[in-house]
Each structure stands twice: as C-alpha cells, then as structure tokens.
Scaffold this motif. Structure first.
Motif, PDB file in Angstrom:
ATOM      1  N   TYR A 117       0.856  -1.105  -0.024  1.00 43.31           N
ATOM      2  CA  TYR A 117       0.126  -0.011  -0.107  1.00 43.31           C
ATOM      3  C   TYR A 117       0.943   1.401   0.023  1.00 43.31           C
ATOM      4  O   TYR A 117       1.946   1.394   0.728  1.00 43.31           O
ATOM      5  N   VAL A 118       0.522   2.281  -1.018  1.00 35.21           N
ATOM      6  CA  VAL A 118       1.471   3.350  -1.240  1.00 35.21           C
ATOM      7  C   VAL A 118       0.416   4.550  -1.313  1.00 35.21           C
ATOM      8  O   VAL A 118      -0.653   4.398  -1.783  1.00 35.21           O
ATOM      9  N   HIS A 119       0.817   5.681  -0.965  1.00 35.06           N
ATOM     10  CA  HIS A 119       0.392   6.860  -0.960  1.00 35.06           C
ATOM     11  C   HIS A 119       1.272   7.912  -1.807  1.00 35.06           C
ATOM     12  O   HIS A 119       2.265   7.975  -1.938  1.00 35.06           O
ATOM     13  N   THR A 120       0.468   8.636  -2.830  1.00 34.52           N
ATOM     14  CA  THR A 120       1.116   9.587  -3.877  1.00 34.52           C
ATOM     15  C   THR A 120       0.256  10.627  -4.139  1.00 34.52           C
ATOM     16  O   THR A 120      -0.940  10.701  -3.865  1.00 34.52           O
ATOM     17  N   ALA A 121       0.914  11.503  -4.472  1.00 29.80           N
ATOM     18  CA  ALA A 121       0.238  12.949  -5.154  1.00 29.80           C
ATOM     19  C   ALA A 121       0.402  12.731  -6.606  1.00 29.80           C
ATOM     20  O   ALA A 121       1.173  12.127  -7.341  1.00 29.80           O
ATOM     21  N   GLU A 122      -0.566  13.708  -7.445  1.00 32.00           N
ATOM     22  CA  GLU A 122      -0.465  13.825  -8.814  1.00 32.00           C
ATOM     23  C   GLU A 122       1.016  14.092  -9.241  1.00 32.00           C
ATOM     24  O   GLU A 122       1.915  14.628  -8.463  1.00 32.00           O
ATOM     25  N   GLY A 123       1.408  13.546 -10.414  1.00 30.19           N
ATOM     26  CA  GLY A 123       2.711  13.850 -10.861  1.00 30.19           C
ATOM     27  C   GLY A 123       3.051  12.445 -11.814  1.00 30.19           C
ATOM     28  O   GLY A 123       2.387  11.742 -12.026  1.00 30.19           O
ATOM     29  N   ARG A 124       4.463  12.648 -12.214  1.00 32.55           N
ATOM     30  CA  ARG A 124       4.977  11.660 -13.016  1.00 32.55           C
ATOM     31  C   ARG A 124       4.642  10.188 -12.903  1.00 32.55           C
ATOM     32  O   ARG A 124       4.344   9.426 -13.717  1.00 32.55           O
ATOM     33  N   LYS A 125       4.923   9.751 -11.612  1.00 33.81           N
ATOM     34  CA  LYS A 125       4.773   8.426 -11.061  1.00 33.81           C
ATOM     35  C   LYS A 125       3.479   8.047 -11.240  1.00 33.81           C
ATOM     36  O   LYS A 125       3.100   6.869 -12.052  1.00 33.81           O
ATOM     37  N   LEU A 126       2.510   8.729 -10.721  1.00 29.30           N
ATOM     38  CA  LEU A 126       0.999   8.426 -10.958  1.00 29.30           C
ATOM     39  C   LEU A 126       0.630   8.418 -12.311  1.00 29.30           C
ATOM     40  O   LEU A 126       0.116   7.589 -12.939  1.00 29.30           O
ATOM     41  N   ASP A 127       1.013   9.301 -13.175  1.00 28.11           N
ATOM     42  CA  ASP A 127       0.625   9.412 -14.753  1.00 28.11           C
ATOM     43  C   ASP A 127       0.961   8.242 -15.252  1.00 28.11           C
ATOM     44  O   ASP A 127       0.340   7.511 -16.120  1.00 28.11           O
ATOM     45  N   MET A 128       2.428   7.706 -15.066  1.00 31.07           N
ATOM     46  CA  MET A 128       2.860   6.578 -15.620  1.00 31.07           C
ATOM     47  C   MET A 128       2.197   5.203 -15.199  1.00 31.07           C
ATOM     48  O   MET A 128       1.725   4.407 -16.143  1.00 31.07           O
ATOM     49  N   MET A 129       1.889   5.237 -14.070  1.00 27.72           N
ATOM     50  CA  MET A 129       1.240   4.034 -13.525  1.00 27.72           C
ATOM     51  C   MET A 129      -0.297   3.846 -13.855  1.00 27.72           C
ATOM     52  O   MET A 129      -0.818   2.767 -14.264  1.00 27.72           O
ATOM     53  N   ARG A 130      -0.933   5.201 -14.216  1.00 29.95           N
ATOM     54  CA  ARG A 130      -2.388   5.173 -14.908  1.00 29.95           C
ATOM     55  C   ARG A 130      -2.071   4.593 -16.279  1.00 29.95           C
ATOM     56  O   ARG A 130      -2.947   3.954 -16.568  1.00 29.95           O
ATOM     57  N   ALA A 131      -1.130   4.840 -17.026  1.00 22.20           N
ATOM     58  CA  ALA A 131      -0.673   4.575 -18.355  1.00 22.20           C
ATOM     59  C   ALA A 131      -0.622   2.987 -18.541  1.00 22.20           C
ATOM     60  O   ALA A 131      -0.976   2.382 -19.579  1.00 22.20           O
ATOM     61  N   ASN A 132       0.329   2.638 -17.413  1.00 17.13           N
ATOM     62  CA  ASN A 132       0.646   1.312 -17.519  1.00 17.13           C
ATOM     63  C   ASN A 132       0.778   0.488 -16.037  1.00 17.13           C
ATOM     64  O   ASN A 132       1.764   0.926 -15.368  1.00 17.13           O
ATOM     65  N   PRO A 133      -0.201  -0.014 -15.690  1.00 12.91           N
ATOM     66  CA  PRO A 133      -0.247  -0.352 -14.231  1.00 12.91           C
ATOM     67  C   PRO A 133       0.640  -1.591 -13.794  1.00 12.91           C
ATOM     68  O   PRO A 133       0.663  -1.962 -12.565  1.00 12.91           O
ATOM     69  N   ASN A 134       1.373  -2.144 -14.578  1.00 17.07           N
ATOM     70  CA  ASN A 134       2.201  -3.173 -14.628  1.00 17.07           C
ATOM     71  C   ASN A 134       3.686  -2.564 -14.000  1.00 17.07           C
ATOM     72  O   ASN A 134       4.142  -1.630 -14.681  1.00 17.07           O
ATOM     73  N   VAL A 135       4.063  -3.037 -12.852  1.00 21.41           N
ATOM     74  CA  VAL A 135       5.300  -2.329 -12.135  1.00 21.41           C
ATOM     75  C   VAL A 135       6.279  -3.263 -11.755  1.00 21.41           C
ATOM     76  O   VAL A 135       5.911  -4.597 -11.565  1.00 21.41           O
ATOM     77  N   CYS A 136       7.575  -3.043 -11.139  1.00 17.55           N
ATOM     78  CA  CYS A 136       8.349  -3.895 -10.585  1.00 17.55           C
ATOM     79  C   CYS A 136       8.586  -3.126  -9.347  1.00 17.55           C
ATOM     80  O   CYS A 136       8.888  -1.889  -9.364  1.00 17.55           O
ATOM     81  N   VAL A 137       8.999  -3.689  -8.229  1.00 17.43           N
ATOM     82  CA  VAL A 137       9.229  -3.336  -6.950  1.00 17.43           C
ATOM     83  C   VAL A 137      10.628  -4.059  -6.364  1.00 17.43           C
ATOM     84  O   VAL A 137      10.854  -5.033  -6.529  1.00 17.43           O
ATOM     85  N   GLU A 138      11.465  -3.078  -6.008  1.00 13.81           N
ATOM     86  CA  GLU A 138      12.489  -3.637  -5.528  1.00 13.81           C
ATOM     87  C   GLU A 138      12.602  -3.219  -3.700  1.00 13.81           C
ATOM     88  O   GLU A 138      12.358  -2.152  -3.577  1.00 13.81           O
ATOM     89  N   VAL A 139      12.806  -4.043  -2.820  1.00 18.91           N
ATOM     90  CA  VAL A 139      12.955  -4.114  -1.383  1.00 18.91           C
ATOM     91  C   VAL A 139      14.451  -4.431  -0.947  1.00 18.91           C
ATOM     92  O   VAL A 139      14.665  -5.792  -1.211  1.00 18.91           O
ATOM     93  N   ASP A 140      14.856  -3.776  -0.196  1.00 18.67           N
ATOM     94  CA  ASP A 140      16.257  -4.445   0.136  1.00 18.67           C
ATOM     95  C   ASP A 140      16.582  -3.915   1.569  1.00 18.67           C
ATOM     96  O   ASP A 140      16.012  -3.108   2.228  1.00 18.67           O
ATOM     97  N   GLN A 141      17.488  -4.823   2.235  1.00 19.48           N
ATOM     98  CA  GLN A 141      18.030  -4.421   3.659  1.00 19.48           C
ATOM     99  C   GLN A 141      19.403  -4.680   3.557  1.00 19.48           C
ATOM    100  O   GLN A 141      20.173  -5.521   2.985  1.00 19.48           O
ATOM    101  N   PHE A 142      20.173  -3.547   3.852  1.00 19.10           N
ATOM    102  CA  PHE A 142      21.538  -3.454   3.591  1.00 19.10           C
ATOM    103  C   PHE A 142      22.454  -3.206   4.639  1.00 19.10           C
ATOM    104  O   PHE A 142      21.925  -2.132   5.400  1.00 19.10           O
ATOM    105  N   GLU A 143      23.198  -3.993   5.220  1.00 15.51           N
ATOM    106  CA  GLU A 143      24.150  -3.854   6.204  1.00 15.51           C
ATOM    107  C   GLU A 143      25.490  -3.481   5.946  1.00 15.51           C
ATOM    108  O   GLU A 143      26.027  -2.573   6.361  1.00 15.51           O
ATOM    109  N   ASN A 144      26.052  -4.161   5.083  1.00 19.00           N
ATOM    110  CA  ASN A 144      27.351  -3.898   4.424  1.00 19.00           C
ATOM    111  C   ASN A 144      27.451  -4.542   3.070  1.00 19.00           C
ATOM    112  O   ASN A 144      26.580  -5.492   2.754  1.00 19.00           O
TER     113      ASN A 144
END
Length: 151
Positions: free
Chosen positions: A45-72
C-alpha cells in the motif's frame, strides 16, 4: 555466501521494511522512484500525489518493486517483485490509508516529522492511495555466515 531467499524470508523482508523502489514504464520511458509502503496480504500500500509516477502507472499499471536491507557489502538481502497497481477509491482507499497509517505513524519521530501527500486528515483529498498486488517474487542475499551458523 550468496544465495536465494526462501518464500518465508521474502515475506519477512517485505514485512520488515518501509521503503521500496518502484519501477514504472510508459510511453517508452522508465522511471524508478523510492516510495514508503506498508505490506499486507501480498500487497504493498502506497500513497502518492499527482505527478509523473502516478501518470505513468495510470498509463501502464504493471510495475516492478525492489525492497532491500543493507548492512554492508557482505551482508545484504534484496527482493524483486512484479506487481499490478490499483488506484483505490472510497472505502477501499480509507482501508488502504489505515494500513499505511498503522505501519508508518509509529516510525515518525520528533515534533517536526509530519506526514505528507495526504496522510493528515486535512490533506486526504490530495492523496491517492494505491494497492500494488505482488505477483512473481524472487530474493537474493549475501551473508558472511551460513544459516546454520546463525542459529
């Protein structure tokens, strides 16, 4: 030691973090942006305001997500997932906002740390709440010790 994460480890990482990199693609353009998120039921679940990101997701709702945890450089883990974005409205948007508030509000510290992009009640009309249904996921890690040595 390099390795692949198990499904349980992937779920644990998605539950433990709150910042993801969101990759969007539309009209021949690629855009990657960090977002704060809450994870529940296989969805971000994400919140956003109007802008480039939202415009692009409205045009193409398929996305890629990356989550990481970095110690070193010898101790890290990363999950990449394909997803499909849904723009929530009405009761679904309020439920999504509640998921976000429950996860993110305890992390706000200090008197000057205030939510943005519509998390405050007076700004909710400016916020767009998104649900990203995650599909295929993979995870990799590097550790200086093996799993059997960690327990």
């Amino acid at each position: 030691m390099l390795g692949e994460m198990t499904a349980v480890e992937i779920e644990a990482l998605l539950n433990s973090e709150v910042v993801a990199r969101l990759g969007c693609h539309a009209a021949g353009q690629i855009y990657v942006v960090p977002v704060t998120y809450a994870y529940r039921g296989g969805c971000l679940y994400v919140h956003t305001a109007e802008g480039r990101k939202l415009d692009m997701m409205r045009a193409n709702p398929n996305v890629c997500v990356e989550v990481d945890q970095f110690e070193n450089l010898a101790n890290w883990q990363s999950v990449i997932a394909e997803g499909h974005v849904e723009e929530l409205t009405d009761a679904d948007a309020m439920a999504g906002l509640r998921v976000l508030l429950d996860r993110l509000m305890p992390l706000l510290v200090g008197e000057t740390a205030t939510p943005t992009h519509g998390l405050e009640p007076s700004q909710r009309s400016a916020a767009t709440i998104l649900r990203i249904r995650l599909g295929e996921r993979s995870g990799r890690y590097e550790r200086t010790t093996s799993r059997s040595q960690e327990t």
